[in-house]
Design a protein around this motif. Structure first.
Motif, mmCIF file in Angstrom:
data_model
loop_
_atom_site.group_PDB
_atom_site.id
_atom_site.type_symbol
_atom_site.label_atom_id
_atom_site.label_comp_id
_atom_site.label_asym_id
_atom_site.label_seq_id
_atom_site.Cartn_x
_atom_site.Cartn_y
_atom_site.Cartn_z
ATOM 1 N N GLU A 159 0.848 -1.299 -0.051
ATOM 2 C CA GLU A 159 0.103 -0.050 0.071
ATOM 3 C C GLU A 159 0.858 1.380 -0.060
ATOM 4 O OE1 GLU A 159 -4.043 0.811 2.544
ATOM 5 O OE2 GLU A 159 -2.182 1.359 3.488
ATOM 6 N N THR A 160 0.719 2.307 -1.056
ATOM 7 C CA THR A 160 1.602 3.332 -1.010
ATOM 8 C C THR A 160 0.669 4.692 -0.661
ATOM 9 O OG1 THR A 160 2.527 2.328 -2.885
ATOM 10 C CG2 THR A 160 3.042 4.789 -2.636
ATOM 11 N N LYS A 161 1.404 5.309 0.430
ATOM 12 C CA LYS A 161 0.717 6.521 0.693
ATOM 13 C C LYS A 161 1.445 7.685 -0.095
ATOM 14 C CE LYS A 161 0.474 7.410 5.214
ATOM 15 N NZ LYS A 161 0.791 7.776 6.626
ATOM 16 N N VAL A 162 0.797 8.791 -0.653
ATOM 17 C CA VAL A 162 0.832 9.809 -1.375
ATOM 18 C C VAL A 162 0.892 11.028 -0.650
ATOM 19 C CG1 VAL A 162 0.828 11.150 -3.413
ATOM 20 C CG2 VAL A 162 0.367 8.640 -3.556
ATOM 21 N N ALA A 163 2.051 11.545 -0.229
ATOM 22 C CA ALA A 163 2.201 12.965 0.281
ATOM 23 C C ALA A 163 2.941 13.930 -0.561
ATOM 24 C CB ALA A 163 2.624 12.814 1.619
ATOM 25 N N ILE A 164 2.661 15.114 -0.043
ATOM 26 C CA ILE A 164 3.736 15.947 -1.154
ATOM 27 C C ILE A 164 4.076 17.434 -0.091
ATOM 28 C CG2 ILE A 164 1.280 17.685 -1.348
ATOM 29 C CD1 ILE A 164 2.695 18.248 -4.203
ATOM 30 N N VAL A 167 1.877 17.156 3.394
ATOM 31 C CA VAL A 167 0.306 16.863 3.100
ATOM 32 C C VAL A 167 0.052 15.469 2.628
ATOM 33 C CG1 VAL A 167 -1.454 18.016 2.326
ATOM 34 C CG2 VAL A 167 0.573 19.360 2.878
ATOM 35 N N VAL A 168 -0.666 14.631 3.281
ATOM 36 C CA VAL A 168 -1.261 13.405 2.629
ATOM 37 C C VAL A 168 -2.227 13.694 1.921
ATOM 38 C CG1 VAL A 168 -2.149 11.258 3.250
ATOM 39 C CG2 VAL A 168 -0.563 12.134 4.923
ATOM 40 N N LEU A 169 -2.265 13.252 0.485
ATOM 41 C CA LEU A 169 -3.014 13.067 -0.503
ATOM 42 C C LEU A 169 -4.135 12.115 -0.581
ATOM 43 C CD1 LEU A 169 -1.021 14.918 -3.294
ATOM 44 C CD2 LEU A 169 -2.599 16.031 -1.456
ATOM 45 N N GLU A 170 -3.463 10.823 -0.579
ATOM 46 C CA GLU A 170 -4.045 9.429 -0.821
ATOM 47 C C GLU A 170 -3.238 8.295 0.221
ATOM 48 O OE1 GLU A 170 -6.641 8.219 -1.836
ATOM 49 O OE2 GLU A 170 -7.276 10.021 -3.116
ATOM 50 N N ARG A 171 -3.997 7.715 1.080
ATOM 51 C CA ARG A 171 -3.309 6.856 2.009
ATOM 52 C C ARG A 171 -3.179 5.458 1.253
ATOM 53 N NH1 ARG A 171 -2.795 8.524 6.938
ATOM 54 N NH2 ARG A 171 -3.858 10.446 7.524
ATOM 55 N N SER A 172 -3.764 5.286 0.305
ATOM 56 C CA SER A 172 -3.710 3.952 -0.556
ATOM 57 C C SER A 172 -3.974 4.330 -1.981
ATOM 58 C CB SER A 172 -4.721 2.751 -0.134
ATOM 59 O OG SER A 172 -4.501 1.602 -0.809
ATOM 60 N N ALA A 173 -2.836 4.823 -2.961
ATOM 61 C CA ALA A 173 -3.047 5.225 -4.004
ATOM 62 C C ALA A 173 -2.979 4.012 -5.070
ATOM 63 C CB ALA A 173 -2.038 6.060 -4.221
ATOM 64 N N PRO A 174 -3.830 4.068 -6.041
ATOM 65 C CA PRO A 174 -3.619 3.018 -6.951
ATOM 66 C C PRO A 174 -2.209 2.797 -7.738
ATOM 67 C CG PRO A 174 -5.652 4.507 -7.674
ATOM 68 C CD PRO A 174 -4.669 5.186 -6.462
#
Length: 730
Positions: free
Chosen positions: A75-80, A124-131
């Motif tokens: 599972e990949t978390k996307v932050a910026i 800033v977390v954008l998606e906790r489980s990105a596709p």
């Protein structure tokens, strides 16, 4: 002059201080840089070093054929970090638009989230489980401001399949129930670590030559579960629950020779991928965590104890009261129907509570208790699953006067469905009880076997001779007149016992809520599978033979379809009453041979391995001793006299049928070539034509039956008021 001396002195002191201060600083710098420099540099290095964990991957769980039941996904978390070097407002917006292409969130929502973040504007977390495709696209941008954090998450590919066996993990990856909990430490493995540096702002940087400790991934568990059979079981118990409008259904399938659990399921169930969406009761493994009064399935204990202790004969006849009720120690014991006169086999095949209690009361309480304990009641099975209940079996000194008769029919004792199945598996395995288990082997990350479970023999519950004598009795439960007729399968021999027990609620036994069950095994002469079905509060039909028995049959039929080895087991046809009694070494009802050909009579008697003498000349049997319908001592030869008779002129003597059971009378008439006209049920009290009259074969003999009370009584002075009216159920 004198007034200026103090001032001059102060100035001199100040001048000396000013002159020596740089010298002191220089000396201190020299000490720090040269004398103690190495120590300070080492201290600085230690304070800036840190470790980042390298997560170990949790071990997989597979079925006996290697099919994945529990695995992991990344599972990949996307932050910026919008303030990272090179991250312009346009690039930030561009990241938002690209991520929105793969998710259900709009780019404007992402942008708004970034701009409104105050607490940690650089993370800033954008998606906790990105596709996966979104992650690949963002990674290809190679922007320092995009933060991709990977972690392992547990996944159960078949959702509800084997949910109660597998269990689930919490958000930290720790096992909470099932195999996930029992083998949690082995499945989790050991995390590794990567050494990094932190600057004074807390920013992490890697450095060349940084030491690394690789993770030790969790082991793989290879279970005894057959995924195909597990799916069959779950589908059929769901259908059964719906068909009988039941509160719940539990099913267990076990290999009686090894103790391997082939399938275990409950409905209602839950999805281990989202366990919080189901109520707590649905997540409980009722096969090992619920204690029930087993009802008539417990009669196996009574049968074994009585036969092993020689308290009963197989040729014995039991007369039950005309109304199907018997006062036992001041408490009313009931049969499900008035059953009349019963043989020992029929006591269990028709599930007579009254006759079973009579048999049990011949056994000493301490002996009966020991047989119950030997068959696994009152102690846990020690299966490798958590939260197993031990059941409840009172010691003899705790018994009241009604305990023995009521326990003999499955009350005043509590057991889990697995404990009931274990007792029948021991019966199926020639009296040898095996320890049930779920995990067959454990393997490391490279597939090397670390540990393999060896089937464990617990004890011998009864002599093999006792088991062989009782096997036909429990096969007869599935005969046309038995309580489990609905569980029978053509061409597949099955032995077992039904159970229908009133539930104890609100301080008493009600008349609306029941447990219906069936425990059995097949093929009965060379068992490969033992199965227990428990239906909680069926509606419409409450009897175990109809409800649990039907589910048992559907599952067994489908197992037969996927396991071709069952077709290789030779089928031994179900013997009639005489043949069964012969195998049991009992006295049998003599068939009518008069009118049959000599060849037919000889073949029949040889098949049964009975001795006989034939006198006279001719091709038809004219006379016989003993006469038809009488009890025959199998140790004495059958005497037949032959003569000449045209087949069209065959008129046979109608045998004496009064006093026989309806089944015995029917078998006798059909063996003689007569048709049967039955009126009523139970014991035959009238017949037409009368005994001794001659009637052509093919004509009908009318028999009338009714239940009768021949005075069977159980002393009422051994009574107790512990239990209200209970029983009456097969």
């Amino acid at each position: 002059m004198s007034s200026s001396n103090p001032l001059r002195g102060k100035l001199m002191i100040l001048l000396v201080f000013i002159l020596f201060l740089p010298v002191a600083i220089a000396v201190q710098v020299l000490r720090i840089q040269i004398i103690d420099g190495r120590d300070f540099r080492s201290l600085w290095s230690e304070q800036t070093l840190d470790e980042l964990p390298i997560k170990a991957e949790r071990g997989q769980i597979v079925d006996r054929k290697g099919r994945l039941l529990a695995t992991n996904f990344v599972e990949t978390k996307v932050a910026i970090d919008p303030k990272a070097p090179g991250m312009t407002p346009d690039l930030v917006d561009s990241v938002a638009f690209k991520l929105a292409q793969y998710t259900q969130t709009s780019a404007s929502d992402y942008i708004q989230k970034i701009r409104s973040t105050i607490a940690s504007p650089r993370y800033v977390v954008l998606e906790r489980s990105a596709p996966v495709m979104a992650v690949d696209h963002l990674r290809s941008l190679n922007l320092r401001g995009i933060i991709l954090e990977e972690s392992y998450k547990r996944r159960y590919p078949f959702n509800e399949l084997s949910a109660h066996l597998l269990g689930f993990v919490n958000h930290n990856g720790f096992g909470m129930t099932g195999l996930e909990k029992t083998y949690d430490a082995m499945l989790r493995g050991r995390d590794g670590a990567q050494q990094v540096r932190r600057n004074r702002n807390g920013e992490i940087t890697a450095y060349v030559g940084a030491p690394q400790r690789l993770p030790e991934h969790g082991i793989t568990l290879e279970t005894t579960i057959d995924g195909n059979i597990q799916a069959i079981v779950e589908e059929e118990i769901r259908r059964g629950m719906k068909r009988w409008s039941a509160k719940g259904v539990t099913a267990i399938v076990m290999n009686p020779k090894s103790g391997e659990i082939v399938a275990m399921a409950n409905v209602p169930t839950f999805n281990p991928n989202a366990p919080a969406t189901s109520p707590t009761p649905a997540r409980r493994n009722r096969a090992i965590a619920d204690m029930i009064e087993p009802g008539s399935t417990f009669k196996l204990v009574t049968a074994i104890a009585a036969v092993e202790q020689r308290k009963v004969r197989f040729d014995e006849i039991f007369d039950t009261p005309e109304d199907g009720r018997q006062l036992v120690y001041g408490q009313m014991l009931r049969d499900h129907d008035p059953l009349g006169t019963l043989s020992f086999t029929e006591v269990f095949s028709k599930s007579s509570n009254i006759a079973t209690a009579e048999i049990a009361m011949r056994v000493e309480p301490r002996d009966f208790y020991q047989y119950a304990r030997a068959l696994g009641y009152g102690s846990p099975t020690h299966i490798d699953l958590p939260n197993e209940m031990p059941g409840r079996l009172q010691k003899p000194y705790e018994w009241s006067k009604v305990t023995l008769p009521w326990m003999s029919i499955g009350y005043e004792v509590q057991a889990t469905p697995l404990q009931v199945l274990q007792s029948y598996a021991a019966f199926a395995n020639g009296g040898e009880m095996m320890k049930p288990f779920v995990v067959k082997r454990s393997l490391d990350w490279n597939g090397k076997v670390i540990n393999e479970t060896t089937p464990t023999r617990i004890r011998q519950v009864a002599q093999p001779e006792t088991i062989q004598k009782l096997l036909p009795v429990f096969e007869d439960v599935l005969a046309d007149s038995g309580t489990a007729e609905q569980a029978a399968i053509e061409g597949l021999q099955i032995a077992g016992k039904t159970g229908t027990a009133q539930k104890y609620t609100n301080g008493g036994y009600g008349t609306s809520n029941y447990y219906a069950s069936f425990a059995g095994f097949f093929p009965s002469r060379d068992p490969m599978y033992a199965m227990m079905i428990l239906v909680d509060e069926p509606r419409g039909v409450i009897y175990g033979g109809w409800t649990a028995g039907t589910i048992f049959r559907h599952i067994a039929e489908r197992i037969r379809g996927v396991d071709r080895a069952l077709d290789k087991v030779p089928f031994i046809p179900q013997e009639d009453t005489l043949r069964r009694q012969v195998f049991e070494g009992a006295l049998a009802i003599t068939p009518d041979f008069v009118g049959q050909t000599r060849e037919e009579a000889e073949r029949f008697l040889r098949d049964l391995d009975l001795s006989f003498d034939i006198g006279g000349k001719g091709d038809r049997i004219l006379r016989q001793e003993p006469v038809a319908g009488q009890r025959m001592n199998l140790d004495q030869p059958m005497k037949l006299w032959v003569g000449s008779m045209n087949a069209s002129e065959v008129a046979l003597e109608v045998p004496e049928l009064r006093g026989l059971s309806m089944k015995q009378a029917t078998n006798t008439l059909m063996a003689s070539g007569f048709e049967v006209q039955k009126v009523g049920s139970g014991t035959i009290y009238a017949q037409f034509p009368l005994p001794g009259e001659r009637l052509r074969t093919g004509y009908a003999v009318t028999i009338r039956g009714k239940t009768r009370d021949l005075g069977t009584s159980i002393q009422s002075d051994r009574s107790s008021a512990m239990i209200q009216t209970v029983g009456g159920l097969p």
